[in-house]
Enzyme design. Structure first.
Site, short mmCIF file in Angstrom:
data_model
loop_
_atom_site.label_atom_id
_atom_site.label_comp_id
_atom_site.label_asym_id
_atom_site.label_seq_id
_atom_site.Cartn_x
_atom_site.Cartn_y
_atom_site.Cartn_z
N MET A 9 0.97 -1.22 0.27
CA MET A 9 -0.04 -0.02 0.24
C MET A 9 0.79 1.24 -0.10
SD MET A 9 -2.76 -1.55 2.74
CE MET A 9 -4.01 -0.32 2.12
N SER A 10 0.77 2.23 -0.72
CA SER A 10 1.59 2.59 -1.03
C SER A 10 0.99 4.54 -0.89
CB SER A 10 1.89 3.21 -2.92
OG SER A 10 0.99 3.72 -3.30
N GLY A 11 -0.23 4.30 -0.61
CA GLY A 11 -0.11 5.45 -0.46
C GLY A 11 -1.61 6.75 -0.87
N GLY A 12 -1.49 5.19 -2.61
CA GLY A 12 -1.99 6.24 -3.52
C GLY A 12 -3.46 5.12 -3.58
N VAL A 13 -4.01 6.06 -4.74
CA VAL A 13 -5.88 5.11 -4.58
C VAL A 13 -5.88 4.25 -4.99
CG1 VAL A 13 -6.22 6.13 -7.21
CG2 VAL A 13 -7.97 5.58 -5.33
N ASP A 14 -4.31 3.63 -6.18
CA ASP A 14 -4.61 1.87 -6.81
C ASP A 14 -4.62 0.93 -6.15
OD1 ASP A 14 -5.32 3.06 -9.67
OD2 ASP A 14 -3.36 3.61 -9.38
N LEU A 34 5.67 0.57 2.24
CA LEU A 34 7.45 0.23 2.14
C LEU A 34 8.46 1.98 2.76
CD1 LEU A 34 7.82 -1.35 -0.96
CD2 LEU A 34 7.28 -2.33 1.44
N CYS A 103 12.43 -0.95 -9.98
CA CYS A 103 12.13 -0.50 -8.19
C CYS A 103 11.42 -1.69 -8.09
CB CYS A 103 11.81 0.57 -7.57
SG CYS A 103 10.48 0.47 -6.06
N GLY A 127 -1.28 -2.09 -6.62
CA GLY A 127 -2.51 -1.92 -7.56
C GLY A 127 -1.72 -1.86 -9.38
N CYS A 195 10.57 9.13 -8.47
CA CYS A 195 9.92 9.29 -6.91
C CYS A 195 10.49 9.73 -6.19
CB CYS A 195 9.24 7.63 -6.52
SG CYS A 195 10.39 6.70 -5.75
#
Length: 358
Positions: A9-14, A34, A103, A127, A195
């Protein structure tokens, strides 16, 4: 019985919607964010950057809404070594790397997957916008968001332990679903660019690490037409940002044709000089369905040479440790260090790293 799934979970919506879908399907899901930066910024700058404190908080809130356990894994040291330092060294060698691809290969589906399997998880879910069925990777229904290219470096074994729940949905549908589920990231901007270079200044980032080194910009005849402060600040196909003192006699713009790191020389010329039809690659990874003897002659065989780049019909021939790809029409801006991802129709069949083109 459901699977034990680690949802990145990156913190984004996907990634939030992907985790929600997997949990709703009855699997035992644990969310993990991460931490890739040793010194994360407290806030993003619009859609630039990721892995900030804000992103980790957004991921935790999404996990709370979904109702799954959540952890943060510190991958900063591994990310620095395998992605950031690789990025810098590739540019220093005159190549153009793709850090998102690296990555996925080295962090999300090597370090993370290895740890997940060691902890007893069956799979890692992300995602990414791509389809995965029976271990076979193919393009997303949303062609504008398709990420099968940056996943094309994964091995069959890695794909066998991956889940991509968003491949049958458009980005608009994902955002609508996030809003219905009460996920606060429904309208969060997508991250873009590199990023770990939040301000978008790649040339400045490289100059800080590699230093300034003045060198010549020459034309195809070897005549000096300008100067630069480091060949690492350029990539094949680049047009903007060239310090050219002597304009071309025909008045047309010049493009970067090649980069020679040893002599610190950048060669420029007309756009037509960028056209190539033969691409030499190294380190092929065959991750698609079993290849038939006549696959290299298939009418639906194509290659993609950059993320979100054009697709070219092609033929290929495999040799000792390498691959030669022949395009049916010229491509421009083909840079060493990028990946060439081969498709049969919408299905990924393999990838290799571009070494040279002509």
């Amino acid at each position: 019985m459901g699977l034990r799934v680690l949802a990145a979970m990156s913190g984004g919506v996907d990634s939030a919607v992907a985790a929600a879908r997997i949990a709703e399907a009855g699997h035992d899901v644990t969310g993990v964010h991460l931490a890739l930066s040793a010194n994360p910024q407290s806030h993003r700058t619009g859609a630039r950057g990721c892995c900030t404190v804000e992103d980790s908080r957004d991921a935790r809130r999404a996990a709370d809404v979904i109702g799954i356990p959540f952890y943060i894994w510190d991958m900063a040291e591994r990310f620095q070594r395998d992605v950031v330092e690789d990025f810098v060294s590739e540019y220093a060698a005159g190549r153009t790397p793709n850090p998102c691809l690296r990555c996925n290969e080295k962090i999300k589906f090597a370090a993370v997957l290895d740890r997940a399997l060691a902890l007893g998880f069956d799979a890692v879910a992300t995602g990414h916008h791509a389809k995965l069925a029976d271990g076979v990777l193919s393009r997303s229904v949303d062609q504008g968001k398709d990420q099968s290219y940056v996943l094309g470096v994964l091995t069959r074994e890695q794909l066998a332990h991956a889940i991509f729940p968003l491949g049958d949905s458009t980005k608009a549908e994902v955002r609508e679903e996030a809003a219905r589920r009460g996920l606060t990231v429904a309208d969060k901007p997508d991250s873009h660019d590199i990023c770990f270079i939040a301000d978008g200044d790649t040339r400045g980032f490289l100059a800080d690490r590699l230093g300034a080194a003045e060198g010549p910009i020459v034309d195809q005849r070897g005549e000096v037409v300008g100067s630069h402060q480091g060949a690492h600040g350029f990539t094949v196909g680049q047009r903007k940002g060239l310090r050219i003192d002597r304009p071309a006699s025909d008045g047309r713009p010049r493009y970067v044709l090649s980069i020679e790191p040893v002599s610190n020389t950048v060669t420029v010329g007309p756009r037509s000089a960028l056209e190539v039809t033969t691409i030499s690659c190294a380190g092929p990874v065959w991750n698609g369905p079993a290849r038939s003897d006549d696959l290299t002659l298939s009418d639906d065989l194509t290659v993609q040479l950059r993320a979100h780049g054009e697709v070219y019909r092609c033929r290929f021939e495999e040799g000792a440790g390498g691959l030669t790809i022949e395009l049916d029409r010229p491509a421009t801006g083909v840079a060493a260090g990028q990946a060439a991802v081969l498709y049969s129709g919408a299905t990924v069949i393999g990838s290799a790293t571009i070494v040279s083109a002509g």
